[in-house]
Motif scaffolding. Sequence first.
Motif, PDB file in Angstrom:
ATOM      1  N   LEU A 202       3.654  -2.189   1.189  1.00  0.00           N
ATOM      2  CA  LEU A 202       4.933  -2.454   0.110  1.00  0.00           C
ATOM      3  C   LEU A 202       4.139  -3.291  -1.742  1.00  0.00           C
ATOM      4  CD1 LEU A 202       7.729  -3.011  -1.124  1.00  0.00           C
ATOM      5  CD2 LEU A 202       7.665  -4.861   0.349  1.00  0.00           C
ATOM      6  N   GLN A 203       4.491  -3.043  -1.849  1.00  0.00           N
ATOM      7  CA  GLN A 203       3.898  -3.465  -3.429  1.00  0.00           C
ATOM      8  C   GLN A 203       5.426  -3.570  -4.495  1.00  0.00           C
ATOM      9  OE1 GLN A 203       2.167  -1.840  -6.824  1.00  0.00           O
ATOM     10  NE2 GLN A 203      -0.026  -3.675  -6.206  1.00  0.00           N
ATOM     11  N   VAL A 204       5.653  -5.454  -4.829  1.00  0.00           N
ATOM     12  CA  VAL A 204       6.733  -5.782  -5.707  1.00  0.00           C
ATOM     13  C   VAL A 204       6.090  -6.289  -6.992  1.00  0.00           C
ATOM     14  CG1 VAL A 204       8.507  -6.675  -6.237  1.00  0.00           C
ATOM     15  CG2 VAL A 204       8.275  -5.379  -4.187  1.00  0.00           C
ATOM     16  N   LYS A 205       6.155  -6.079  -8.056  1.00  0.00           N
ATOM     17  CA  LYS A 205       5.789  -6.489  -9.471  1.00  0.00           C
ATOM     18  C   LYS A 205       6.785  -7.091  -9.663  1.00  0.00           C
ATOM     19  CE  LYS A 205       1.596  -4.054  -9.316  1.00  0.00           C
ATOM     20  NZ  LYS A 205       0.469  -3.201 -10.392  1.00  0.00           N
ATOM     21  N   LEU A 206       6.562  -8.324 -10.870  1.00  0.00           N
ATOM     22  CA  LEU A 206       7.480  -9.164 -11.916  1.00  0.00           C
ATOM     23  C   LEU A 206       7.064  -8.925 -13.031  1.00  0.00           C
ATOM     24  CD1 LEU A 206       8.567 -12.237 -10.167  1.00  0.00           C
ATOM     25  CD2 LEU A 206       9.878 -10.129  -9.472  1.00  0.00           C
ATOM     26  N   LEU A 207       7.643  -8.072 -13.998  1.00  0.00           N
ATOM     27  CA  LEU A 207       6.935  -7.538 -15.218  1.00  0.00           C
ATOM     28  C   LEU A 207       7.384  -8.266 -16.151  1.00  0.00           C
ATOM     29  CD1 LEU A 207       6.761  -3.910 -14.040  1.00  0.00           C
ATOM     30  CD2 LEU A 207       4.605  -5.605 -13.683  1.00  0.00           C
ATOM     31  N   GLY A 208       6.784  -8.248 -17.249  1.00  0.00           N
ATOM     32  CA  GLY A 208       6.879  -8.421 -19.039  1.00  0.00           C
ATOM     33  C   GLY A 208       7.930  -7.717 -19.449  1.00  0.00           C
TER      34      GLY A 208
ATOM     35  N   SER B  38       2.361  -8.004  -2.468  1.00  0.00           N
ATOM     36  CA  SER B  38       2.213  -6.577  -1.728  1.00  0.00           C
ATOM     37  C   SER B  38       1.818  -7.379   0.316  1.00  0.00           C
ATOM     38  CB  SER B  38       0.401  -5.950  -2.223  1.00  0.00           C
ATOM     39  OG  SER B  38       0.627  -6.361  -3.186  1.00  0.00           O
ATOM     40  N   VAL B  39       2.081  -6.088   0.757  1.00  0.00           N
ATOM     41  CA  VAL B  39       2.285  -6.617   1.841  1.00  0.00           C
ATOM     42  C   VAL B  39       1.137  -4.675   2.419  1.00  0.00           C
ATOM     43  CG1 VAL B  39       3.242  -5.802   4.079  1.00  0.00           C
ATOM     44  CG2 VAL B  39       3.636  -7.359   2.103  1.00  0.00           C
ATOM     45  N   LYS B  40       0.523  -4.765   3.705  1.00  0.00           N
ATOM     46  CA  LYS B  40      -0.187  -3.707   3.694  1.00  0.00           C
ATOM     47  C   LYS B  40      -0.457  -3.995   5.869  1.00  0.00           C
ATOM     48  CE  LYS B  40      -2.324  -2.442   0.112  1.00  0.00           C
ATOM     49  NZ  LYS B  40      -4.210  -1.903  -0.784  1.00  0.00           N
ATOM     50  N   PRO B  41       0.883  -3.367   6.128  1.00  0.00           N
ATOM     51  CA  PRO B  41       0.299  -4.157   7.675  1.00  0.00           C
ATOM     52  C   PRO B  41      -0.353  -3.346   8.536  1.00  0.00           C
ATOM     53  CG  PRO B  41       2.368  -3.425   7.100  1.00  0.00           C
ATOM     54  CD  PRO B  41       1.413  -3.794   6.112  1.00  0.00           C
ATOM     55  N   SER B  42      -0.915  -3.495   9.368  1.00  0.00           N
ATOM     56  CA  SER B  42      -1.221  -3.097  10.749  1.00  0.00           C
ATOM     57  C   SER B  42      -0.506  -2.950  11.870  1.00  0.00           C
ATOM     58  CB  SER B  42      -3.113  -3.417  11.258  1.00  0.00           C
ATOM     59  OG  SER B  42      -4.119  -3.672   9.744  1.00  0.00           O
ATOM     60  N   GLU B  43      -0.743  -1.394  12.262  1.00  0.00           N
ATOM     61  CA  GLU B  43      -0.242  -1.337  13.626  1.00  0.00           C
ATOM     62  C   GLU B  43      -0.014  -1.498  15.182  1.00  0.00           C
ATOM     63  OE1 GLU B  43       3.766  -0.840  12.750  1.00  0.00           O
ATOM     64  OE2 GLU B  43       2.790  -0.857  10.542  1.00  0.00           O
ATOM     65  N   ASP B  44       0.559  -1.413  16.118  1.00  0.00           N
ATOM     66  CA  ASP B  44      -0.401  -2.290  17.356  1.00  0.00           C
ATOM     67  C   ASP B  44       0.056  -0.621  18.101  1.00  0.00           C
ATOM     68  OD1 ASP B  44      -1.127  -2.146  19.613  1.00  0.00           O
ATOM     69  OD2 ASP B  44       0.404  -4.153  20.280  1.00  0.00           O
ATOM     70  N   LEU B  45      -1.290   0.278  18.050  1.00  0.00           N
ATOM     71  CA  LEU B  45      -0.647   1.735  18.558  1.00  0.00           C
ATOM     72  C   LEU B  45      -0.969   1.748  19.945  1.00  0.00           C
ATOM     73  CD1 LEU B  45      -3.362   3.845  16.261  1.00  0.00           C
ATOM     74  CD2 LEU B  45      -0.967   3.455  16.152  1.00  0.00           C
ATOM     75  N   SER B  46      -1.389   0.345  20.326  1.00  0.00           N
ATOM     76  CA  SER B  46      -1.609   0.579  22.145  1.00  0.00           C
ATOM     77  C   SER B  46      -0.223   0.163  23.333  1.00  0.00           C
ATOM     78  CB  SER B  46      -2.442  -1.238  22.731  1.00  0.00           C
ATOM     79  OG  SER B  46      -1.486  -2.175  21.934  1.00  0.00           O
TER      80      SER B  46
END
Length: 233
Positions: free
Chosen positions: A152-158, A169-177
Amino acid sequence: MTAPEWKKRCDEEWGLRGMAMPDSVDWKSAYEAKPFGRNLLKNPSPHGLSKDIPPPEPEMPDAPMHGPPRFEPEGDFSGWSTNTEVLPCDTSGIPAGVVICALPQHSWFTLEQTVDLKAEGLWEKLLDDFQPEITIQDWYEESQLHESIYQLQVKLLGADKSSVIAEHSVKPSEDLSTYSHTWKEVSHVFSGYGPGVRYIHFLHRLKNQFMMSFYSTSFTGSLVIIKPVKTSS
């Protein structure tokens, strides 16, 4: 209703304490636009799913798909700009000389849209001086297709749509176990972000997989809400 009466009605219902309400604003249009407390994103759940109901289990096909691989999910994506990036197959963990029958192939499906805050009923002095809270939220399916299935990426722009005033910004890692297959929430509140914000650019990416059949990562409940409050500056 006269202009001063519309202004008074907005002041009473929104309760913008400490915020000047200039007479230059069209208060009737601002009131009718309902800029506070509603989702400013269009089509927030294009898969027709709800975060209050567990995501559907993937269907296992009786036979492999015929024809070319599929990399895009189904859905009504009106309101979003979409793009697909097909990723190369990962062969890094395969010993030399091993015969490969099939490998999973992944793709990123990107969806984005831009919110015009002035068109949604907000005005410049409010955005620059008061800087109301901007809440974002998203829910993605823990599909466990890969350790990285969501960004996810959210920007407040002019006003020029290119200058970035604030970003999350969010870039999570998943637990595959552990297999849980639930909805996972991502949220953030922008506050005290500084003057000049006129647009919000909301972008998220979800990973899909093709291996004999197509498996996707769904999302639902994408949200951008402006609240008539502020915390710190």
